[in-house]
Design a protein around this motif. Structure first.
Motif, PDB file in Angstrom:
ATOM      1  N   TYR A  85      17.539  20.058  93.383  1.00  0.00           N
ATOM      2  CA  TYR A  85      17.840  19.242  92.202  1.00  0.00           C
ATOM      3  C   TYR A  85      16.662  18.340  91.830  1.00  0.00           C
ATOM      4  CZ  TYR A  85      19.998  15.567  89.363  1.00  0.00           C
ATOM      5  OH  TYR A  85      20.278  14.657  88.369  1.00  0.00           O
ATOM      6  N   ALA A  86      15.920  17.883  92.819  1.00  0.00           N
ATOM      7  CA  ALA A  86      14.781  16.997  92.548  1.00  0.00           C
ATOM      8  C   ALA A  86      13.765  17.673  91.629  1.00  0.00           C
ATOM      9  CB  ALA A  86      14.117  16.586  93.864  1.00  0.00           C
ATOM     10  N   SER A  87      13.580  18.984  91.798  1.00  0.00           N
ATOM     11  CA  SER A  87      12.613  19.698  90.960  1.00  0.00           C
ATOM     12  C   SER A  87      13.108  19.805  89.516  1.00  0.00           C
ATOM     13  CB  SER A  87      12.342  21.099  91.533  1.00  0.00           C
ATOM     14  OG  SER A  87      13.505  21.907  91.478  1.00  0.00           O
ATOM     15  N   ILE A  88      14.434  19.979  89.332  1.00  0.00           N
ATOM     16  CA  ILE A  88      14.999  20.012  87.973  1.00  0.00           C
ATOM     17  C   ILE A  88      14.878  18.634  87.327  1.00  0.00           C
ATOM     18  CG2 ILE A  88      17.183  20.165  86.709  1.00  0.00           C
ATOM     19  CD1 ILE A  88      17.961  22.499  88.377  1.00  0.00           C
ATOM     20  N   HIS A  89      15.183  17.607  88.103  1.00  0.00           N
ATOM     21  CA  HIS A  89      15.093  16.221  87.634  1.00  0.00           C
ATOM     22  C   HIS A  89      13.673  15.933  87.152  1.00  0.00           C
ATOM     23  CE1 HIS A  89      15.089  11.820  87.844  1.00  0.00           C
ATOM     24  NE2 HIS A  89      16.417  11.849  87.896  1.00  0.00           N
ATOM     25  N   ASP A  90      12.681  16.304  87.950  1.00  0.00           N
ATOM     26  CA  ASP A  90      11.283  16.067  87.582  1.00  0.00           C
ATOM     27  C   ASP A  90      10.852  16.950  86.426  1.00  0.00           C
ATOM     28  OD1 ASP A  90      11.151  14.210  89.582  1.00  0.00           O
ATOM     29  OD2 ASP A  90      10.187  15.545  91.040  1.00  0.00           O
ATOM     30  N   TYR A  91      11.420  18.138  86.346  1.00  0.00           N
ATOM     31  CA  TYR A  91      11.048  19.070  85.274  1.00  0.00           C
ATOM     32  C   TYR A  91      11.369  18.465  83.902  1.00  0.00           C
ATOM     33  CZ  TYR A  91      10.878  23.345  82.457  1.00  0.00           C
ATOM     34  OH  TYR A  91      10.587  24.279  81.488  1.00  0.00           O
ATOM     35  N   PHE A  92      12.561  17.865  83.769  1.00  0.00           N
ATOM     36  CA  PHE A  92      12.970  17.330  82.476  1.00  0.00           C
ATOM     37  C   PHE A  92      12.391  15.949  82.189  1.00  0.00           C
ATOM     38  CE2 PHE A  92      16.747  20.234  83.113  1.00  0.00           C
ATOM     39  CZ  PHE A  92      16.321  21.146  82.161  1.00  0.00           C
ATOM     40  N   GLY A  93      12.033  15.217  83.233  1.00  0.00           N
ATOM     41  CA  GLY A  93      11.395  13.924  83.030  1.00  0.00           C
ATOM     42  C   GLY A  93      12.208  12.996  82.141  1.00  0.00           C
ATOM     43  N   LEU A 131       4.100   8.998  80.982  1.00  0.00           N
ATOM     44  CA  LEU A 131       3.705   9.259  79.598  1.00  0.00           C
ATOM     45  C   LEU A 131       4.145  10.621  79.112  1.00  0.00           C
ATOM     46  CD1 LEU A 131       0.086   7.814  79.565  1.00  0.00           C
ATOM     47  CD2 LEU A 131       2.133   6.793  78.610  1.00  0.00           C
ATOM     48  N   PHE A 132       4.252  11.562  80.053  1.00  0.00           N
ATOM     49  CA  PHE A 132       4.526  12.929  79.651  1.00  0.00           C
ATOM     50  C   PHE A 132       5.744  13.471  80.372  1.00  0.00           C
ATOM     51  CE2 PHE A 132       0.612  13.076  77.463  1.00  0.00           C
ATOM     52  CZ  PHE A 132      -0.280  12.337  78.212  1.00  0.00           C
ATOM     53  N   SER A 133       6.490  14.334  79.703  1.00  0.00           N
ATOM     54  CA  SER A 133       7.669  14.936  80.314  1.00  0.00           C
ATOM     55  C   SER A 133       7.844  16.343  79.812  1.00  0.00           C
ATOM     56  CB  SER A 133       8.902  14.085  80.012  1.00  0.00           C
ATOM     57  OG  SER A 133       9.061  13.982  78.616  1.00  0.00           O
ATOM     58  N   LYS A 134       8.973  16.934  80.134  1.00  0.00           N
ATOM     59  CA  LYS A 134       9.198  18.336  79.822  1.00  0.00           C
ATOM     60  C   LYS A 134      10.140  18.502  78.646  1.00  0.00           C
ATOM     61  CE  LYS A 134       7.346  19.070  83.932  1.00  0.00           C
ATOM     62  NZ  LYS A 134       7.211  17.738  84.441  1.00  0.00           N
ATOM     63  N   PHE A 135      10.082  19.675  78.010  1.00  0.00           N
ATOM     64  CA  PHE A 135      11.048  19.973  76.959  1.00  0.00           C
ATOM     65  C   PHE A 135      12.446  20.043  77.558  1.00  0.00           C
ATOM     66  CE2 PHE A 135      10.051  20.271  72.794  1.00  0.00           C
ATOM     67  CZ  PHE A 135       9.006  21.100  72.443  1.00  0.00           C
ATOM     68  N   SER A 136      13.405  19.529  76.868  1.00  0.00           N
ATOM     69  CA  SER A 136      14.777  19.589  77.362  1.00  0.00           C
ATOM     70  C   SER A 136      15.332  20.983  77.195  1.00  0.00           C
ATOM     71  CB  SER A 136      15.647  18.595  76.589  1.00  0.00           C
ATOM     72  OG  SER A 136      15.793  19.042  75.253  1.00  0.00           O
ATOM     73  N   ALA A 137      16.341  21.304  78.021  1.00  0.00           N
ATOM     74  CA  ALA A 137      16.974  22.623  77.923  1.00  0.00           C
ATOM     75  C   ALA A 137      17.675  22.773  76.577  1.00  0.00           C
ATOM     76  CB  ALA A 137      17.980  22.799  79.057  1.00  0.00           C
ATOM     77  N   ALA A 138      18.204  21.668  76.062  1.00  0.00           N
ATOM     78  CA  ALA A 138      18.876  21.740  74.766  1.00  0.00           C
ATOM     79  C   ALA A 138      17.902  22.161  73.680  1.00  0.00           C
ATOM     80  CB  ALA A 138      19.469  20.376  74.427  1.00  0.00           C
ATOM     81  N   MET A 139      16.658  21.662  73.767  1.00  0.00           N
ATOM     82  CA  MET A 139      15.655  22.042  72.776  1.00  0.00           C
ATOM     83  C   MET A 139      15.241  23.487  72.982  1.00  0.00           C
ATOM     84  SD  MET A 139      13.432  18.562  73.011  1.00  0.00           S
ATOM     85  CE  MET A 139      12.272  18.900  71.716  1.00  0.00           C
ATOM     86  N   LYS A 140      15.133  23.877  74.240  1.00  0.00           N
ATOM     87  CA  LYS A 140      14.708  25.253  74.523  1.00  0.00           C
ATOM     88  C   LYS A 140      15.730  26.260  74.027  1.00  0.00           C
ATOM     89  CE  LYS A 140      11.820  24.346  78.552  1.00  0.00           C
ATOM     90  NZ  LYS A 140      10.628  25.008  78.063  1.00  0.00           N
ATOM     91  N   SER A 141      17.023  25.916  74.093  1.00  0.00           N
ATOM     92  CA  SER A 141      18.053  26.871  73.692  1.00  0.00           C
ATOM     93  C   SER A 141      18.010  27.150  72.198  1.00  0.00           C
ATOM     94  CB  SER A 141      19.431  26.344  74.084  1.00  0.00           C
ATOM     95  OG  SER A 141      19.716  25.175  73.352  1.00  0.00           O
TER      96      SER A 141
END
Length: 689
Positions: A427-435, A476-486
């Motif tokens: 879960y930590a990797s998913i948490h960090d992925y979305f930032g 400063l930077f994060s990941k695209f959300s899954a909602a946006m990706k869908s």
């Protein structure tokens, strides 16, 4: 006549400077004409224009193991049944090529290492000694995995692949203590040349080299076992030695007519395997060998892996992707964290299976497992993006807790459940992925109760700004959300609208190297004629990383089309390029142009350069530009789209910056990428002082 048009097209392509993509497009799996096979193999193995390396051989045969090598060459050639004159010639060339290969690579020949078996089919092409050597060397470098030795990493990886597709068969072999190296060592060493007829090997290699996939040997070996699984399972009462002998001889049963179906099945199983299998193990199996502590640590991870790992990037992309290919991998995510952690934040597509129930309440756990299987079946029938036959288990990412997750995974494997994998980093990797976008992507996320958030807060509290020269980019930077990706098409449209018609939200404040906000740095963009890419003498280097305002940037600073390296296009094979020793990391991204076009690309980071590769398909890419890290003066991110990163290049100009060029990318791993590049830039600039 029309049936043979492809042969005429192939002949024409070979007269031009064609590549493996052209060959594959023309042949499409057909058997190659014997007369064209030498040229086709040379093109596919990228040795057509290679120099005559054998001319450097001094013809001195003085290796410590020379007599053993000569005897082995003679023994193998005697089995071929050629006339005496041919035998003498082949033995001589065999010994010459292997002797030079040992001297040139500083290697030691060992009996039964597969080299002779790998060379013999090449003699059927009737090429000169130098061309044969080049083919042999390329096959060894490209398609023979590193560590092909007893108990080597190759066989740990192969066992994970077998466990994923046929856990019952894998469990039987494990019970008998039959590790893959005991029966498949020669398969991997020689690409099956040691245990199949010449006609079968030639036909197999025709398809193998056209596909240009180094991992194909793993799937061919897998098909060998799955094809004979019923016979193997019936040998439960047989001795270990009998089973090993039976397994080792299985490829001998292959016939010429079996080859197309054999290779097609291998490609089918490759399609039904997570892509992380290849991306995670590419460098370890096909990169340059080294004995660094890090490489040893990676080797230990492979040997101790419970099941096939899946990267967070693949999992998130997979859940948001439409599946035009019916048999493509589709995950059903199982969140095995305790209930209190799950309730503090989770993916909406995840099925919760509390790992603590397994020991505390076995009956409730069994009921939950039945509910899981029912939910999975219903999701598959509904064709939901959250439903797939491939089970991906997720722990917390905390070692002390994940031992219970591993017990749950092991229980599924013991029941011979197919397609079981484990999310790397939990879960930590998913948490960090979305930032910063986790609020949009995670259900019921509670910052106060989330253990990952608490850990990050503790780390931030403990950290003090001792090293003021390294700007922080994590926040400063994060990941695209899954909602946006869908809704990728909608997102791209809005994103391009922001790029071309940005709203004015005022200027951003730059952050100095000491982390204290400073006065805005004036940027001046220069025309193409003014760009020389050189730093002014006696001018201190400058670099900052900050937010980019929403004002339209001066397009004069961005290249319309990336400059080519040299006089023409520089095309590379991605698999080969990623194995380059000086690559620190590589990130998949999309290059964004002011024109609105977006190109699938890779951002390659080396100790001194930023290299942009644009995908061309079929494993090929074009090197678009190489940027010295020292030339990067600013990295910015859009306030409203943190994944849209702009790299600006130039040098100080008085109190401002002279911007000579810039690149813009859409990077899923923005935080990781920019943090790494920031550290390297500061390191390069410090070294230059």
């Amino acid at each position: 006549m029309e049936e043979n048009m492809w042969i005429i097209e192939l002949e024409s392509a070979l007269l031009d400077d064609c590549n493996v993509n052209d060959i594959y497009g023309i042949c499409q799996g057909k058997a190659l004409p014997e007369a064209l096979r030498p040229d086709v193999w040379q093109v596919c193995l990228d040795v057509r224009h290679k120099s005559d390396q054998m001319s450097l051989f001094n013809e001195i045969y003085d290796l410590p193991f020379q007599s053993q090598l000569r005897e082995d060459c003679q023994r193998h050639v005697d089995r071929m049944g050629n006339d005496e004159e041919d035998k003498v010639s082949v033995v001589s060339d065999l010994e010459s090529i292997i002797t030079f290969y040992c001297k040139n690579r500083n290697l030691q020949y060992e009996p039964d290492n597969g080299w002779i078996e790998l060379l013999l089919p090449l003699f059927a092409l009737k090429l000169n000694r130098s061309d044969t050597f080049n083919l042999f060397e390329s096959i060894r470098d490209t398609y023979i995995p590193k560590g092909c030795r007893p108990k080597g990493n190759v066989f740990h990886v192969f066992r994970l692949l077998l466990l994923y597709h046929d856990p019952e068969l894998c469990t039987l072999l494990d019970t008998k203590k039959i590790t893959p190296d005991l029966y498949s060592l020669t398969w991997f060493q020689s690409l099956f040349a040691s245990c199949s007829s010449l006609s079968v090997i030639i036909a197999m290699w025709d398809l193998y080299f056209q596909n240009a996939d180094p991992f194909m040997v793993f799937f061919l070996a897998l098909i060998i076992l799955i094809n004979g699984r019923e016979q193997i399972l019936q040998m439960r009462s047989s001795s270990k030695e009998e089973i090993i002998k039976f397994l080792g001889l299985m490829p001998c049963a292959l016939e010429f007519d079996d080859v197309p179906d054999f290779c097609s099945l291998a490609q089918y199983y490759a399609l039904k395997t997570p892509t992380s299998f290849k991306t995670d193990y590419l460098k370890a199996l096909y990169g340059k060998q080294n004995d660094t502590p890090r490489s040893q640590e990676e080797a230990n991870k492979v040997s101790q892996a419970l099941c096939l790992p899946v990267s967070v990037y693949e999992l998130v992309e997979n859940s948001a992707t439409e599946f035009p290919v019916p048999d493509a991998v589709r995950f059903f995510l199982v969140d095995c964290r305790p209930a209190e952690q799950y309730n503090a934040g989770h993916l909406s597509t995840a099925f919760h299976l509390d790992c603590n129930l397994m020991l505390q309440e076995p009956v409730a756990f069994a009921t939950a497992v039945q509910g899981l299987l029912t939910a999975q079946r219903q999701a598959i029938e509904a064709n939901s993006n959250a439903g797939g036959e491939h089970l991906c288990f997720m722990g917390s990412g905390r070692v002390e807790e994940d031992q219970y997750t591993h017990m749950v995974v092991a229980s599924f494997l013991q029941k011979n459940t197919h397609y079981v994998s484990l999310l790397t980093g939990g879960y930590a990797s998913i948490h960090d992925y979305f930032g910063d976008h986790m609020a949009d992507c995670l259900e019921d996320h509670n910052v106060r109760k989330c253990l990952v958030c608490q850990q990050h807060n503790v780390q931030q509290t403990k950290s003090t700004p001792l090293k003021t020269s390294t700007p922080s980019s994590t926040d400063l930077f994060s990941k695209f959300s899954a909602a946006m990706k869908s809704k990728s098409a909608e997102v791209k449209g809005k994103l391009l609208d922001i790029i071309v018609n940005p709203s004015a939200n005022g200027g951003a404040t730059a952050s100095g190297s000491n982390g204290v906000p400073s006065a805005p740095v004036q940027e001046r963009h220069v025309s193409a004629k003014e760009r020389n890419g050189k730093r002014y003498r006696n001018v201190a280097p400058v670099f900052s990383i900050d937010d980019e305002n929403e004002d339209a940037l001066d397009g004069a600073g961005e290249r319309d089309e990336p400059p080519l390296t040299g006089d023409g296009k520089e095309i590379v094979n991605l698999n080969q390029y990623f194995k380059t020793a000086d690559i620190i990391n590589a990130f998949k991204c999309q290059e964004v142009h002011m024109s609105g076009y977006m190109y699938d690309s890779h951002l390659i980071i080396t100790p001194g350069q930023l290299v942009v590769l644009r995908e061309l398909g079929r494993g090929q890419a074009q090197i678009m530009v190489r940027r010295p890290l020292a030339s990067i003066v600013k990295i910015t991110a859009k306030k409203r789209h943190r994944d849209l990163i702009t790299f600006k290049y130039g040098f100080p100009d008085g109190d401002g910056l002279l911007i000579t060029d810039m690149d813009r990318f859409l990077i899923p791993n923005a935080a990781e990428v920019t943090a790494l590049i920031s550290r390297l830039i500061v390191q390069v600039l410090d070294d230059a002082k």
